[in-house]
Structure formats: C-alpha cells, structure tokens
Write an enzyme that holds these catalytic residues in place. Sequence first.
Site, PDB file in Angstrom:
ATOM      1  N   CYS A  84      14.104  92.067  22.149  1.00 53.10           N
ATOM      2  CA  CYS A  84      15.402  91.503  22.144  1.00 53.10           C
ATOM      3  C   CYS A  84      16.420  92.301  22.347  1.00 53.10           C
ATOM      4  O   CYS A  84      17.130  92.176  23.034  1.00 53.10           O
ATOM      5  CB  CYS A  84      15.627  90.388  21.010  1.00 53.10           C
ATOM      6  N   HIS A 135      17.206  89.460  14.773  1.00 57.65           N
ATOM      7  CA  HIS A 135      16.936  89.198  16.066  1.00 57.65           C
ATOM      8  C   HIS A 135      18.333  89.000  16.938  1.00 57.65           C
ATOM      9  O   HIS A 135      19.239  88.752  16.166  1.00 57.65           O
ATOM     10  CB  HIS A 135      15.963  88.110  16.241  1.00 57.65           C
ATOM     11  N   HIS A 147      16.977  84.743  24.955  1.00 60.09           N
ATOM     12  CA  HIS A 147      16.506  85.878  24.047  1.00 60.09           C
ATOM     13  C   HIS A 147      14.970  86.416  24.304  1.00 60.09           C
ATOM     14  O   HIS A 147      14.232  85.631  25.161  1.00 60.09           O
ATOM     15  CB  HIS A 147      16.500  85.652  22.775  1.00 60.09           C
TER      16      HIS A 147
END
Length: 174
Positions: A84, A135, A147
Amino acid sequence: MSLKHIAILLLGTGIIAGCSSTPSPRDSTHENISYYSHQSGFATPQSILENDPYFVRNRLYDQYQEWRGTRYQLGGASHSGVDCSALVKIIFEKEFGYTLPRTTLSQAQLGEKISRNELTAGDLVFFKTGVRTWHVGIYLENKKFMHASSSKGVTISSLDNSYWKAKYWKSIRI
C-alpha cells in the site's frame, strides 16, 4: 545528492517496512522531511485541485487502470507486486512530482490532518489494521479510495465498508 538518489536510497532501506508491518525504530520518530519535494516547490494534489477539481481525480483513475489487480506483495514496489505505501509513493511521484516517504507510518506524519467529511481527491486515508500495523490508500471521490489490498491486490474500496469503517484511523492532505 539528487532527489532521485535519495528516493532510491529510501526505497532500498525502507522496502521491508511497507504496509502492515511493524515499524522500524526509524519509523517511531519523526524523521527529517527536508528532502521531500514539497520543500522544492512541486505542485501538490491539493494545489492542483484548487485550479482544476477534476484533474487530480482523473489522474488517479488513470493510475488505477494502470495498477488495477496488481497483486499485493509486502515490500513490493512494481507491477509484479506492490504494497500500500509503495503504491501511494509511486503514484504521487509519477502524477504530481511529489516524493513521499516509503512507509505507511512515515506517510501518516506528513500533511494536514483533515476530517472524513473534508476528503477530496488525492487526500490520504489511513487505517490501523492491527496492534502495530497500518494501511494507506488514496481518496478518489464519493467515499471511495484506491489501495493495495492484501486479498484483492490494487482495488477501489468504500470507506463505508464495515471493515474499513472499523479500522479507519485518520486522513491527511498533502
């Protein structure tokens, strides 16, 4: 040392500390950010957005088409596998000439904190996915963000999804 050399150095040293990883000791302190492009006068997504509200969103969707379905790989930074924070870093460099740090936690230390209802295309959304894991994604529009998902690869998800809603940590504007 040029920005290109610094980016390569950071990529090499930070590759292991991507998304959903335990932070290294370097991540736990606020690092010197003087080498990032915002110090050099490059346009940020927000400054571009102020002049053309559709440009940032359209460039992000173009990047999504390029990366769509790329598998998740912790520490990965290419079309054969990406995590990510690398995805965010690569897109910001390619589309906006803006160098971000390599890790999620370091990216979260930049910019201006904003609320969910202030999100515009190009803002970063952060999630706390575990006790010591994070994240990051890039906000697109209408509660949607791009993402690198560990289960679906590069995808678009909704902030209203029960998983992401429960894990939401914060949003920042670069």
